[in-house]
Design a protein around this motif. Structure first.
Motif, PDB file in Angstrom:
ATOM      1  N   LYS A  63       7.820 -12.749  27.884  1.00 58.15           N
ATOM      2  CA  LYS A  63       8.422 -14.086  27.781  1.00 58.15           C
ATOM      3  C   LYS A  63       9.863 -14.104  28.286  1.00 58.15           C
ATOM      4  N   GLY A  64      10.326 -12.975  28.796  1.00 53.84           N
ATOM      5  CA  GLY A  64      11.662 -12.917  29.368  1.00 53.84           C
ATOM      6  C   GLY A  64      12.757 -12.440  28.439  1.00 53.84           C
ATOM      7  N   TYR A  65      12.391 -11.924  27.265  1.00 52.63           N
ATOM      8  CA  TYR A  65      13.400 -11.442  26.321  1.00 52.63           C
ATOM      9  C   TYR A  65      13.775  -9.997  26.615  1.00 52.63           C
ATOM     10  N   GLN A  66      15.027  -9.675  26.340  1.00 55.97           N
ATOM     11  CA  GLN A  66      15.532  -8.314  26.464  1.00 55.97           C
ATOM     12  C   GLN A  66      15.422  -7.672  25.083  1.00 55.97           C
ATOM     13  N   VAL A  67      14.487  -6.742  24.914  1.00 56.73           N
ATOM     14  CA  VAL A  67      14.176  -6.204  23.593  1.00 56.73           C
ATOM     15  C   VAL A  67      14.610  -4.742  23.485  1.00 56.73           C
ATOM     16  N   THR A  68      15.264  -4.409  22.389  1.00 58.37           N
ATOM     17  CA  THR A  68      15.658  -3.036  22.116  1.00 58.37           C
ATOM     18  C   THR A  68      15.135  -2.638  20.735  1.00 58.37           C
ATOM     19  N   VAL A  69      14.580  -1.440  20.645  1.00 60.51           N
ATOM     20  CA  VAL A  69      14.000  -0.945  19.395  1.00 60.51           C
ATOM     21  C   VAL A  69      14.922   0.118  18.796  1.00 60.51           C
ATOM     22  N   VAL A  70      15.312  -0.087  17.551  1.00 59.62           N
ATOM     23  CA  VAL A  70      16.143   0.889  16.836  1.00 59.62           C
ATOM     24  C   VAL A  70      15.247   1.983  16.262  1.00 59.62           C
ATOM     25  N   GLN A  71      15.709   3.220  16.350  1.00 59.77           N
ATOM     26  CA  GLN A  71      15.028   4.329  15.681  1.00 59.77           C
ATOM     27  C   GLN A  71      15.872   4.718  14.462  1.00 59.77           C
ATOM     28  N   ALA A  82      24.253   2.158  10.630  1.00 54.80           N
ATOM     29  CA  ALA A  82      25.023   2.727  11.747  1.00 54.80           C
ATOM     30  C   ALA A  82      24.167   2.809  13.007  1.00 54.80           C
ATOM     31  N   ALA A  83      22.902   3.214  12.862  1.00 59.41           N
ATOM     32  CA  ALA A  83      22.006   3.291  14.015  1.00 59.41           C
ATOM     33  C   ALA A  83      21.767   1.906  14.608  1.00 59.41           C
ATOM     34  N   THR A  84      21.646   0.911  13.753  1.00 61.47           N
ATOM     35  CA  THR A  84      21.442  -0.463  14.215  1.00 61.47           C
ATOM     36  C   THR A  84      22.694  -1.003  14.893  1.00 61.47           C
ATOM     37  N   ASN A  85      23.844  -0.745  14.303  1.00 62.01           N
ATOM     38  CA  ASN A  85      25.097  -1.200  14.905  1.00 62.01           C
ATOM     39  C   ASN A  85      25.335  -0.574  16.278  1.00 62.01           C
ATOM     40  N   ALA A  86      24.923   0.681  16.437  1.00 55.26           N
ATOM     41  CA  ALA A  86      25.091   1.349  17.737  1.00 55.26           C
ATOM     42  C   ALA A  86      24.293   0.627  18.819  1.00 55.26           C
ATOM     43  N   VAL A  87      23.105   0.140  18.451  1.00 51.62           N
ATOM     44  CA  VAL A  87      22.287  -0.626  19.400  1.00 51.62           C
ATOM     45  C   VAL A  87      22.905  -2.001  19.648  1.00 51.62           C
ATOM     46  N   LEU A  88      23.373  -2.641  18.588  1.00 48.66           N
ATOM     47  CA  LEU A  88      23.984  -3.959  18.737  1.00 48.66           C
ATOM     48  C   LEU A  88      25.232  -3.907  19.613  1.00 48.66           C
ATOM     49  N   ASP A  89      25.982  -2.828  19.516  1.00 46.14           N
ATOM     50  CA  ASP A  89      27.183  -2.666  20.348  1.00 46.14           C
ATOM     51  C   ASP A  89      26.858  -2.769  21.833  1.00 46.14           C
ATOM     52  N   LYS A  90      25.642  -2.366  22.209  1.00 46.56           N
ATOM     53  CA  LYS A  90      25.257  -2.308  23.617  1.00 46.56           C
ATOM     54  C   LYS A  90      24.666  -3.623  24.136  1.00 46.56           C
ATOM     55  N   GLN A  91      24.458  -4.589  23.262  1.00 42.25           N
ATOM     56  CA  GLN A  91      23.896  -5.868  23.699  1.00 42.25           C
ATOM     57  C   GLN A  91      24.925  -6.641  24.516  1.00 42.25           C
ATOM     58  N   ASP A  92      24.455  -7.403  25.499  1.00 43.32           N
ATOM     59  CA  ASP A  92      25.381  -8.104  26.393  1.00 43.32           C
ATOM     60  C   ASP A  92      25.651  -9.549  25.983  1.00 43.32           C
ATOM     61  N   ALA A 110      23.541  -4.905   8.398  1.00 40.38           N
ATOM     62  CA  ALA A 110      23.954  -4.775   9.802  1.00 40.38           C
ATOM     63  C   ALA A 110      24.116  -6.129  10.480  1.00 40.38           C
ATOM     64  N   GLY A 111      23.505  -7.153   9.911  1.00 39.88           N
ATOM     65  CA  GLY A 111      23.572  -8.484  10.512  1.00 39.88           C
ATOM     66  C   GLY A 111      24.955  -9.094  10.546  1.00 39.88           C
ATOM     67  N   ASN A 112      25.925  -8.451   9.888  1.00 40.84           N
ATOM     68  CA  ASN A 112      27.309  -8.922   9.961  1.00 40.84           C
ATOM     69  C   ASN A 112      27.966  -8.585  11.300  1.00 40.84           C
ATOM     70  N   HIS A 113      27.286  -7.801  12.116  1.00 37.85           N
ATOM     71  CA  HIS A 113      27.812  -7.463  13.449  1.00 37.85           C
ATOM     72  C   HIS A 113      28.081  -8.749  14.226  1.00 37.85           C
ATOM     73  N   PRO A 114      29.206  -8.834  14.936  1.00 35.56           N
ATOM     74  CA  PRO A 114      29.567 -10.090  15.625  1.00 35.56           C
ATOM     75  C   PRO A 114      28.582 -10.559  16.684  1.00 35.56           C
ATOM     76  N   LYS A 115      27.757  -9.681  17.214  1.00 34.04           N
ATOM     77  CA  LYS A 115      26.803 -10.108  18.236  1.00 34.04           C
ATOM     78  C   LYS A 115      25.508 -10.682  17.652  1.00 34.04           C
ATOM     79  N   VAL A 116      25.340 -10.569  16.347  1.00 35.40           N
ATOM     80  CA  VAL A 116      24.125 -11.092  15.722  1.00 35.40           C
ATOM     81  C   VAL A 116      24.272 -12.591  15.504  1.00 35.40           C
ATOM     82  N   ALA A 117      23.367 -13.358  16.140  1.00 37.03           N
ATOM     83  CA  ALA A 117      23.390 -14.818  16.020  1.00 37.03           C
ATOM     84  C   ALA A 117      22.463 -15.304  14.919  1.00 37.03           C
ATOM     85  N   GLY A 118      21.441 -14.511  14.613  1.00 36.08           N
ATOM     86  CA  GLY A 118      20.486 -14.913  13.593  1.00 36.08           C
ATOM     87  C   GLY A 118      19.607 -13.752  13.181  1.00 36.08           C
ATOM     88  N   LEU A 119      18.935 -13.921  12.048  1.00 34.08           N
ATOM     89  CA  LEU A 119      18.114 -12.868  11.455  1.00 34.08           C
ATOM     90  C   LEU A 119      16.677 -13.328  11.318  1.00 34.08           C
TER      91      LEU A 119
END
Length: 265
Positions: A63-71, A82-92, A110-119
């Protein structure tokens, strides 16, 4: 030698170039902000790993989404955040953060990260400030099929192999269930005892999938958590791994969230 008039003209043209470049850049950013949110980060839960997201990943990327999977290391709430935030840091850009089961506790912090728009919570835990996952798991009796074992001498919890298919993922094939059991992470019990310090759902839009046939997290627990937080819910008939058995339906919840949060109807 430049005349004063030529110097003024050069300065004017330079100003005009910079002004219109900035204007068009602002317009581009504004246009981008009006589009649907295209970044999705998926956070798995206990007794699982990131490979379980494969079907949902495929639906969303098509559907055109850019998806990243956290391990998640599953060693503690802090480590998984911390693992989730490391992935969020890399989002554009703005990102929809999705959590399953224990992953719901992780995205709540982790949803407090500034790049998170919604949960988006998928059959997931959703504690509030000062609450633990265990508190919510104890609010309703476990189903007979539930196979969560007591912690071993290393403080690690596993799921009973004899109950894994019926209790965790009854609506997928036995072959898939066997693979999930074999690939589950070593979940450290102390994660269930760690309190949330800042619940992101209090500040950001939250959506949820309630798995109506869930034998691992009682659907009534899910309903109670999401009602308390005013989370927008969708009930889907499926087991605890509804994102595997019903990937299109779960993807639709995520897609709708991405559009609504971005101001699309």
């Amino acid at each position: 030698m430049k005349t004063p008039i030529k110097g003024q003209l050069n300065a004017f043209f330079m100003f005009a170039i910079l002004f219109f470049t900035a204007l068009f850049s602002v317009s581009d950013v504004a246009a981008q902000s009006k589009g649907p949110i295209k970044n999705v980060v998926l956070v798995h839960g206990a007794f699982a790993d990131g490979s379980g997201w494969r079907s949902l990943y495929e639906v969303l990327t098509q559907k055109g989404y850019q998806v990243t999977v956290v391990q998640n290391p599953l060693t503690s709430l802090e480590d998984d955040v911390a693992a989730t935030n490391a992935v969020l840091d890399k989002q554009d850009g703005p990102t929809i953060l999705v959590g399953h089961s224990w992953g719901g506790t992780v995205i709540t912090q982790a949803g407090n990260h500034p790049k998170v728009a919604g949960l988006v919570y998928v059959a997931a835990l959703q504690p509030d400030n000062g609450e633990t996952s265990l508190q919510w798991l104890q609010t309703a009796p476990p189903a007979p099929e539930n196979g969560v074992l007591n912690a071993d001498d290393k403080g690690i919890i596993y799921y009973d192999k004899a109950k894994f298919h019926a209790g965790f993922c009854a609506d997928i094939s036995k072959a898939q269930a066997d693979f999930m059991y074999a690939s589950q992470g070593a979940f450290h019990a102390k994660g269930f005892l760690a309190p949330i310090t800042k619940a992101a759902w209090r500040d950001k839009p939250a959506y949820a999938v309630i798995a109506t046939e869930d034998k691992s997290i009682n659907p009534d627990i899910q309903r109670a958590m999401y009602k308390r937080s005013n989370t927008k819910t969708t009930e889907i008939k499926g087991s605890h791994v509804v994102f595997i058995s019903q990937p299109k339906a779960v993807a639709e919840v995520i897609i709708n969230a991405s559009k609504e949060i971005a101001g699309k109807n």
